[in-house]
Design a protein around this motif. Structure first.
Motif, PDB file in Angstrom:
ATOM      1  N   ASN A  52       6.659   4.545  -0.671  1.00 35.77           N
ATOM      2  CA  ASN A  52       5.920   5.581  -1.370  1.00 35.77           C
ATOM      3  C   ASN A  52       6.657   6.920  -1.380  1.00 35.77           C
TER       4      ASN A  52
ATOM      5  N   ARG B  82       9.117   5.915  -4.508  1.00 35.69           N
ATOM      6  CA  ARG B  82       8.470   5.669  -5.800  1.00 35.69           C
ATOM      7  C   ARG B  82       7.892   6.957  -6.362  1.00 35.69           C
TER       8      ARG B  82
ATOM      9  N   HIS C 145       2.299  14.546  -6.047  1.00 33.90           N
ATOM     10  CA  HIS C 145       3.724  14.820  -5.891  1.00 33.90           C
ATOM     11  C   HIS C 145       4.095  16.293  -5.851  1.00 33.90           C
TER      12      HIS C 145
ATOM     13  N   GLY D 236       4.097   5.968  -6.968  1.00 35.73           N
ATOM     14  CA  GLY D 236       4.060   6.394  -5.576  1.00 35.73           C
ATOM     15  C   GLY D 236       2.699   6.415  -4.935  1.00 35.73           C
TER      16      GLY D 236
END
Ligand SMILES: Nc1ncnc2c1ncn2[C@@H]1O[C@H](COP(=O)(O)OP(=O)(O)O)[C@@H](O)[C@H]1O
Ligand SMILES: [Mg+2]
Lengths: 354, 524
Positions: free
Chosen positions: A94, A97, A129, B426
């Motif tokens: 994670n 990605r 993010h 993610g």
């Protein structure tokens, strides 16, 4: 390419799948360096391993697949490179990605959650993010929507995916991928499901936004035709191996591998009036068996004896151009590329501009 | 949305109508109508001509035909003043055979026959049935004359449908009831007139109490609008199906009640159910102690729930338990697909699906019995413990079913492209689960919730039988066994309405959960 800085280095990658007790070798030893800010196209027919190859970058292989051998060195973070093949835990992936490597998939119709408004889908990734508040996330999402060419993003923010057309959805998918601020953007046949005019717009969008966001594009396609529009370099994949690698110019004007010749010959843009479209004969080899010699040999009209016996090495043509064929061996007889693709430049110019 | 819903409801009602019509057609037109007497003790006691007449009377009561006895015809003439009492007395006497009738009788018999044959009736004259050669009639063997005419099924259907809902009004009571009207009181006289308890009372209405409060769920009750699903013939003779399903059962509850005369007694009489019964006060001196008017027909209050009440209580507890178990288990199975838990769950699902329900219900019963749980329902000594086994017996198979579907939906969603895209962006598996998979997998599940809840009302035949639950589940089978056609039709209508309602409510719920589903024509 002024200064080539490697961002991801693939070293002798082998990927296998376990299918009902049998082993399928999907990737059979690929080595490739990706450079920061470049745009590389990966071409090859269906089943050649394009998707599997790029899935390994983000740890997205299906559960029955595994990396048998090789390294994936990611230079995105400062200091020592990170070997992605060593990542095991989902939590580690994670970190990679999205934020480091994002992917845009083929089918925009199914890439979005059907029951969550578009705007929320973008903001949730931004919040994930980028450190910011909800209000800021919304502002950034609107900005991104405008950037990927959604007219009146304010009005369409709360719409659901089904209210968007296919092209618009793919723009949203790109917006979401970009909101992760990735260093590498993998586009797995992002335009295959769209009609031709939309295809061109999406390609231009990906290319244009690269200038602003500075990501590296890995563009997967089975259609050499779109490659010229987007790529700096091209890797031609056949049966899980790169058979030819070079700049766009080298691949189009000085192709060396018979498979590349065949791919170029089958470009519909080259088809002349009243002649049949060129089609590659035969089928790719089964990946369940060990392949002896050149994998393309059975389909190669100019096949030599050595092709059936021994796998060719990568021959260097120029510093940027390599091909995996015995034709490049000094002992090989001189073989010309097919007539059809000899003056490809003029033909393509004619096809595209007239 | 409203427009769509209205049309859905109308279409739903139409299909209910069609179903009820088909059932009515089958049982009233194709089935031998004598079968309704199969379980009727009165019928078997009747003899000779009286048996024929009894059948006619019952068939008329249960809507098969119109039946007019000759005497009724004469009485009608009398009341209209067309004949006098003397003529009536003379004409009503039938002799053993038509030929032997007196002149007056012949005259009116002919008139009767002519009039009713014109209207499409069949006129039947039953000869007197004498004992041997004597002049004495056998028991029930008196001569009879009547006319009857079948009621077409469509007419029946129409009468049935239009009679389903009746609204009480102040002109219902026949005879002299004094001033007709409604009164509103804040102090219900049943409670002595001092306790605050609002009620609406009617005079001239069928029910005395149209609206009132008491201490039974749901605390506020009404008698204004009544649902009539059809009279029962044998299961609960002469009582409407709706009443059969909703009336409380068990032993009497005695409470202190103040009767209209002011008499205060401990009694089970439920004065709130009082209905009008003309002349009852006058003819029954016993009642004069308690009542001041003809609203003397009261039913008794009982401790237990109604059939629907028991079925629904057990059913709803089972549904809740099933969802509480199945949702986490189904999710866990999907998340750990092909691992130990998933395999264990699959074994359970296969077991429940493969083994006949009777078998595992008995299994649960014997296990529960060993653990000391009550294995049979006892309305006299109700306790919460007696609900445990029936609820478990119902919940466990429902759980298996829900688990199976939820696991399937989840896995389908987990393989969805949008999940891969979210993962490539993610998001952690937990986030993907919570934000995407669960919500999407929930949509088809939401659709089924109203059906499970309303389905609880229909009762569970096997479970209720095994645990001797006095629920609604065996009503239909009992009715079928006893050829109780009224109940069959009534229960069919009830089930059909439940099904249609649950599908519509399910669709509405689903449209709330899923933005892709809209009820506007443009969205479709
Ligand atoms: N999950 C999987 N299980 C088994 N085989 C797979 C799986 N994914 C891909 N493959 C096989 O790997 C090969 C390469 O597939 P893919 O990378 O999807 O090709 P493409 O170049 O069309 O993207 C194919 O032969 C395919 O059958
Ligand atoms: Mg692919």
């Amino acid at each position: 390419m002024e200064q080539k800085k490697v961002i991801l280095s693939v070293r002798d990658l082998h990927v296998k799948f376990c299918v009902r007790g049998r082993i399928l070798s999907a990737i059979r030893g690929i080595s490739l360096d990706l450079y920061r800010g470049e745009s590389i196209a990966i071409v090859g027919e269906s089943g050649s391993g394009k998707s599997v190859f790029t899935k390994t970058f983000a740890g997205m292989l299906e559960t029955n697949g595994y990396i048998d051998q090789g390294q994936l060195l990611f230079y995105g973070v400062e200091g020592t490179p990170l070997d992605l093949t060593a990542l095991r835990r989902a939590r580690d992936w994670n970190q990679i990605r999205g934020g480091k490597i994002a992917t845009v998939f083929q089918d925009p119709m199914t890439s979005l959650d059907p029951i969550i408004p578009i705007g929320r889908q973008i903001t949730s990734v931004i919040l994930k993010h980028q450190a910011c508040t909800k209000a800021e996330a919304r502002a950034r999402a609107l900005e991104l929507m405008a950037k990927v060419g959604i007219p009146e993003p304010q009005a369409r923010f709360d719409d659901y995916p089904f209210q968007y057309s296919g092209g618009m959805r793919q723009r949203i998918v790109i917006a979401i991928a970009l909101s992760c601020q990735p260093q590498i953007l993998i586009c797995d046949e992002p335009t295959t499901a769209l009609d031709v005019t939309i295809q061109a717009q999406i390609l231009k969008l990906i290319k244009d936004l690269q200038k602003e966001f500075g990501y590296t594009i890995v563009f997967i396609t089975h259609d050499l035709g779109v490659v010229a529009n987007i790529a700096d370099r091209v890797a031609v994949l056949y049966a899980g191996q790169i058979v030819e690698l070079g700049t766009v110019e080298e691949i189009f004007y000085d192709p060396r591998h018979p498979y590349t010749w065949a791919l170029l010959s089958s470009l519909p843009q080259l088809a002349q009036r009243n002649t049949k479209l060129y089609a590659i004969t035969g089928t790719p080899p089964s990946l369940y068996n060990r392949i002896v010699g050149d994998a393309f040999a059975p389909r190669n009209p100019q096949c030599m004896q050595i092709d059936t016996l021994k796998e060719p090495p990568m021959f260097r043509v120029t510093d940027t151009h390599y091909a995996k064929t015995w034709l490049l061996d000094p002992r090989a007889p001189k073989t010309e590329k097919p007539e059809l693709i000899r003056n490809i430049h003029e033909k393509l110019l004619k096809a595209f501009h007239i | 949305m409203t427009k769509y819903l209205v049309s859905r409801i109308l279409r739903g009602l139409l299909s209910v109508l069609i179903v009820v019509g088909i059932v009515m057609m089958m049982i009233y037109a194709f089935l031998d109508r004598r079968t309704i007497f199969a379980e009727d003790p009165v019928y078997s006691k009747q003899k000779s001509n009286a048996k024929q007449v009894y059948m006619m009377q019952q068939w008329e009561r249960y809507g098969y035909l119109d039946y007019v006895p000759y005497a009724d015809y004469l009485a009608q003439l009398l009341s209209r003043g067309e004949i006098d009492g003397q003529t009536y007395d003379a004409a009503v006497k039938l002799d053993r055979t038509p030929a032997a009738d007196s002149g007056t009788t012949k005259n009116y018999v002919n008139q009767f026959a002519q009039e009713y044959e014109e209207k499409g009736y069949t006129v039947v004259r039953l000869k007197g049935d004498t004992q041997g050669n004597s002049q004495k009639y056998k028991e029930g063997g008196e001569p009879r004359l009547y006319a009857h005419r079948d009621i077409p099924v469509l007419t029946r259907l129409w009468r049935y449908i239009t009679g389903i809902i009746t609204v009480d009004n102040i002109h219902n009571a026949q005879g002299d009831v004094g001033k007709r009207g409604l009164t509103f009181t804040l102090y219900d006289p049943v409670y002595g007139g001092e306790k605050f308890s609002p009620a609406i009372l009617g005079n001239g209405t069928t029910h005395k109490y149209l609206l009132y409060f008491d201490n039974r769920f749901p605390y506020i009750h009404q008698n204004l609008v009544k649902v009539n699903l059809g009279l029962s013939y044998s299961v609960n003779k002469g009582v409407d199906v709706a009443q059969t399903m909703t009336a409380s059962q068990g032993s009497f509850v005695r409470r202190q009640v103040t009767y209209p005369t002011g008499v205060v007694e401990q009694t089970a009489d439920d004065l709130h159910t009082a209905t009008y019964s003309p002349g009852s006060l006058q003819s029954n001196p016993l009642k004069q102690k308690y009542f001041v008017d003809d609203y003397t027909n009261v039913s008794t209050a009982k401790t237990g729930l109604s059939r629907l009440g028991y079925s629904f209580t057990i059913g709803i507890l089972a549904v809740v338990l099933a969802y509480l178990l199945a949702i986490p288990l189904g999710i866990a199975m999907a998340r750990h697909k092909d691992k130990g838990l998933d395999k264990l769950g699959t074994v359970y699902i296969v077991f429940i699906t493969a083994v006949p329900s009777l078998a595992y219900i008995f299994l649960f019963q014997s296990i529960g019995g060993r653990l000391g749980l009550p294995t049979a329902f006892d309305m006299e000594n109700p306790s919460w413990l007696m609900y445990i086994l029936p609820v478990i017996s119902l919940a466990l198979p429902a759980t298996a079913n829900l688990m199976k579907w939820l696991r399937r939906y989840m896995i389908d969603q987990m393989n969805g492209d949008y999940v891969k895209f979210a993962r490539s962006g993610g998001l952690s598996e937990g986030e993907i689960f919570r934000k995407h998979v669960l919500r999407n997998a929930g949509i088809p599940l939401v659709h089924g919730i109203p059906a499970s809840i309303l389905g609880a009302l229909t009762g569970a035949i096997i479970t209720e039988r095994v645990y001797v639950v006095p629920g609604a589940g065996n009503l239909l089978t009992n009715a079928i066994n006893a050829y109780d056609n009224g109940v069959i039709v009534g229960v069919t209508l009830f089930y059909a309405l439940l099904t249609v309602t649950s599908v519509i409510v399910g669709d509405v719920l689903m449209s709330l959960a899923d933005p892709r589903i809209t009820f506007t024509p443009k969205g479709r």
